[in-house]
Design a protein around this motif. Structure first.
Motif, short mmCIF file in Angstrom:
data_model
loop_
_atom_site.label_atom_id
_atom_site.label_comp_id
_atom_site.label_asym_id
_atom_site.label_seq_id
_atom_site.Cartn_x
_atom_site.Cartn_y
_atom_site.Cartn_z
N GLN A 704 0.83 -1.21 0.00
CA GLN A 704 0.00 0.00 0.00
C GLN A 704 0.86 1.26 0.00
OE1 GLN A 704 -3.09 0.32 -0.45
NE2 GLN A 704 -4.30 -1.34 0.42
N SER A 705 1.95 1.26 0.76
CA SER A 705 2.82 2.43 0.80
C SER A 705 3.50 2.66 -0.55
CB SER A 705 3.89 2.25 1.89
OG SER A 705 3.29 2.14 3.17
N SER A 708 0.92 4.23 -2.83
CA SER A 708 0.69 5.64 -2.47
C SER A 708 1.87 6.51 -2.87
CB SER A 708 0.45 5.75 -0.95
OG SER A 708 -0.68 5.00 -0.57
N LYS A 711 1.63 7.19 -6.54
CA LYS A 711 0.57 8.14 -6.87
C LYS A 711 1.03 9.58 -6.66
CE LYS A 711 -3.46 5.22 -5.95
NZ LYS A 711 -4.66 5.02 -5.08
#
Length: 818
Positions: A704-705, A708, A711
């Motif tokens: 997830q990191s 992110s 992004k």
């Protein structure tokens, strides 16, 4: 310090670029000019003065002119000449006589009977060959006349001159502190109709006043506006704020020059609180946008300082809109105004429009002197600071520098210093040396900026021998050696080579004492005594200069002492003393709280001790509390500083402390605080977060990191790969990232189930189902990619060494920058 050296300064009158001090507001009475019997000349522009005041088309008259009101500091203003018509129907709303400019006068370049004289450049006395003439673009005169028809104006020049003289007296009394005895009574009295409008503005506010104002005819507005503006300026500046905002939104606006005068008065007269918060929701920026709206800039005669005030306070969108209107309408602008456009475009990083604004100067050039002016050179220096190297048809070259040369701008020493610095930044030292040889061949003497560029390059490359050579050259010139910027850079070079990159065979105490000897030669030791970092046994060999230390020099000494000691009790004692002196307003130490450098250095020292987490949190809390409770600090010498808030670098170091001590809950708390204070992550923040997650082997959170981070526009660097190299099962991370590509936010159980079922794909291949076979092949390909990815991670891990700590090197680099 100015980028332009003193030796290159030239008289500004010779270049057509005059600096107008703030107190010279061009508010004095008009010079009495002898008139002959020739027909009226509708436009006369004597551009040896910086601004053109008159924006109406009426003739001059000496009637009702009082020479005693002439102010010594105000230059004369020349409005158009010619007789004035008799005004009829003062309050009847009758259409007044039309004062227009004849199209036949447009674009003429010589003086003829009845034709306008439009001069540009220096005065006749400075240029015996003759005046310079400005050819107006087609249609500009029609635009000027159309704009004047909708403006409120006085029917006689005497009325405008009287208003201007009264304004000058109000300025002298309110701003310059002169006696109000000579203030005319008409500035303190209103007739009944104007008083009714004043009551509307006072009682009903801008909305009620707007309704009453819009009911008036154009003639009535022309009568009331001069009288009300003077009365409000002297008696109620806050009401003038609202008065200008309403009347400049009306269909019939006041003259641009008169509105600019009133706005400039408010800018100087109003208190800081009003300037910061505005009046009734009308901020000063909003007032500027309304009063100085580019839609109503006179194409020919406009207050240039008013235009420049709008440019300096405009957003990038408003700046672009104003620039487009000027180009579309072909407004006549002074060189200072074009340079103001350029400066603001440089501020916003708009290189193309900055070059476009600068390109108008060669059109105004006369006799080859304008482009060599120091003001042009200094603006070009700011533009060159954003220069970069790009590929072109002739190979790799700078982007901005060739364009400036094409315009005819010859670089002086100040510009060559910037070019030299840019050459070193390319990473090719030979290019910098070639530029240095070129400067020597052109006869440019080295100044402080030249030596700063050379020292900065040598320090960045770690060339200690080159630094020593430059130090010897600088020491031969005492004035250069005592330059505060050169002294700070030499001290910084010694700090980099001895403290940040220490020799293991040299004791830390010896390193600090050597740096202290160099500091003593240049600066006063008293601030070090106040901070209790001066060793009690230290006795300098010879007395130093005892100059007040610069902020950089004092920070270097604090950082050197903290790095050389490396003991938590000593660091705590020094920080406590620093905080006490800084918050008490110590004249030398208090400016250090304006940046985060000293705070970050203490945080880095806390990170080296297992018990440093608590004092690190207290330090960040001190920064937050100080910045919230004390917005600004005034020092004894009059300087005003603003205590800094924790920056992203500060939060990064605090994060690394908890990552180092394996406290994941504290890491999450710090991330929440960063979100509360609207601190955006940078590459170092993401590397630190990923390093902390790798310690817990939390595959889902790491994936997830990573998503992110991508992004936000960040990717993998050497420090990210180094952290991921410590994963026990890298291919599981690869599969988790693949799952997130399909579904950005899948449940954690679904991701874990997918990871568990990964090996079953090969078993289904034997069943003969074509779809399952394809699925298995795809899974096998993904597994192969994951194995290759794991091999890459292991290679990165081996290259860094198994015995290295888990602290992110990006944070170490961040500390070095401080």
């Amino acid at each position: 310090m100015s980028l332009c050296p003193y030796q290159l300064l030239r008289p500004r009158a010779n270049a057509g670029l005059s600096y107008i001090p703030r107190h010279r507001l061009r508010l004095g009475p008009l010079r009495q000019v002898k008139r002959n019997t020739l027909p009226a000349r509708p436009i006369a522009h004597y551009s040896s003065h910086s601004d053109v005041v008159s924006s109406h088309n009426h003739g001059l008259t000496d009637k009702d002119h009082d020479p005693s009101l002439r102010r010594r500091h105000t230059p004369p203003i020349y409005p158009p000449g010619g007789p004035t018509g008799h005004r009829k129907g003062r309050n009847s709303g009758e259409k007044r006589p039309s004062h227009t400019i004849t199209p036949e006068t447009e674009g003429l370049g010589k003086v003829m009977d009845g034709m306008p004289i439009i001069r540009l450049g220096p005065s006749f006395a400075e240029n015996p060959p003759g005046p310079r003439y400005l050819s107006l673009a087609p249609g500009v005169i029609e635009q000027e006349n159309k704009m004047r028809e909708n403006n409120l104006y006085c029917d006689s020049v005497a009325e405008f001159r009287r208003w201007k003289d009264d304004f000058a007296q109000i300025w002298a009394v309110s701003i310059e502190g002169q006696s109000p005895d000579n203030l005319p009574t008409r500035c303190l009295e209103l007739d009944q109709a104007s008083y009714n409008l004043f009551e509307k503005l006072t009682l009903d506010g801008p909305d009620g006043f707007r309704l009453a104002w819009e009911k008036l005819t154009k003639g009535e507005k022309s009568d009331h506006w001069p009288r009300l503006s003077l009365y409000l300026l002297y008696c109620a500046p806050d009401l003038t704020w609202q008065f200008l905002y309403v009347t400049c939104q009306s269909e019939n606006r006041p003259m641009f020059i008169m509105a600019w005068y009133c706005l400039d008065y408010l800018r100087v007269r109003c208190s800081e609180e009003i300037m910061r918060h505005g009046v009734r929701g009308i901020t000063f920026d909003k007032l500027i946008q309304t009063v100085l709206n580019p839609e109503f800039w006179p194409p020919i005669f406009a207050a240039q300082r008013g235009i420049r005030l709008f440019i300096k306070n405009s957003t990038q969108e408003d700046l672009q809109r104003a620039y487009n209107l000027v180009l579309e309408r072909k407004n006549h602008l002074k060189p200072e105004t074009w340079l103001c456009f350029m400066n603001q475009f440089v501020h916003y990083g708009d290189i193309e429009n900055a070059l476009g604004a600068l390109s108008h100067l060669p059109r105004l050039q006369r006799d080859g002197y304008l482009l060599d002016h120091d003001m042009v050179q200094s603006h070009c220096c700011r533009l060159l600071l954003q220069d970069y190297v790009c590929d072109g048809p002739d190979g790799r070259n700078f982007y901005i520098l060739p364009k400036l040369l094409e315009m005819g701008i010859q670089p002086g020493r100040s510009m060559m210093n910037v070019v030299l610095s840019n050459a070193f930044k390319t990473g090719d030292p030979r290019l910098g040396q070639d530029m240095l040889h070129y400067m020597e061949s052109e006869g440019h003497e080295f100044d402080s900026f030249t030596y700063l560029a050379l020292l900065r390059d040598a320090v960045d490359r770690g060339d200690q021998m080159r630094v020593e050579e430059l130090s010897e050259e600088i020491r031969s010139d005492p004035e250069m050696y005592n330059n505060p910027y050169i002294a700070s850079k030499l001290l910084h070079a010694r700090y980099v080579f001895t403290v940040k990159n220490p020799d293991s065979n040299v004791p830390a105490s010896t390193v600090f004492l050597a740096l202290l000897d160099m500091y003593n030669q240049l600066y006063d030791l008293t601030p070090l005594k106040d901070l209790t970092i001066l060793p009690p046994h230290y006795t300098p060999e010879k007395p130093g200069e005892n100059n007040p230390p610069s902020v950089v020099a004092l920070f270097i000494m604090i950082a050197a002492y903290v790095r050389c000691q490396k003991q938590l009790p000593i660091v705590l004692r020094i920080y406590t003393k620093f905080r006490s002196l800084a918050w008490q307003g110590h004249p030398t130490i208090a400016p250090l709280q304006a940046t985060d450098h000293v705070y970050n250095e203490f945080l880095a020292a806390y990170r080296l001790d297992p018990h440093g987490a608590r004092p690190a949190v207290r330090l960040v809390q001190d920064m937050l509390r100080r910045s919230e409770e004390v917005p600004s600090v005034e020092l004894p010498d009059g300087r005003v500083i603003t205590p800094t808030k924790p920056t992203v670098w500060t939060w990064n170091i605090l994060l690394s402390i908890f990552v180092w001590n394996r406290q994941p809950y504290a890491v999450e708390r710090v991330k929440e605080m960063m979100s509360q204070h609207n601190v955006e992550y940078d590459q170092v923040t993401w590397n630190t977060v990923i390093t902390g997650l790798v310690k817990t082997q939390n595959i889902h959170e790491i994936a997830q990191s990573i998503k992110s981070m991508e992004k936000q526009g960040f990717g993998f660097d050497d420090y990210t790969l180094r952290a991921l190299g410590y994963l026990h099962d890298p291919h599981r991370l690869w599969m988790a990232v693949k799952e997130l590509d399909k579904d950005p936010e899948p449940p954690v159980d679904q991701v874990n189930a997918g990871l568990r079922d990964l090996p079953t794909a090969k078993a289904d291949e034997a069943e003969g189902d074509e779809a399952r076979v394809d699925e298995a092949r795809e899974a096998e390909a993904r597994e192969t990619e994951a194995i290759e990815y794991a091999a890459m991670m292991n290679a990165a891990k081996r290259s860094q060494g198994e015995d290295e700590g888990l602290l992110v090197q990006g944070l170490q680099r961040l500390i070095k920058k401080t």
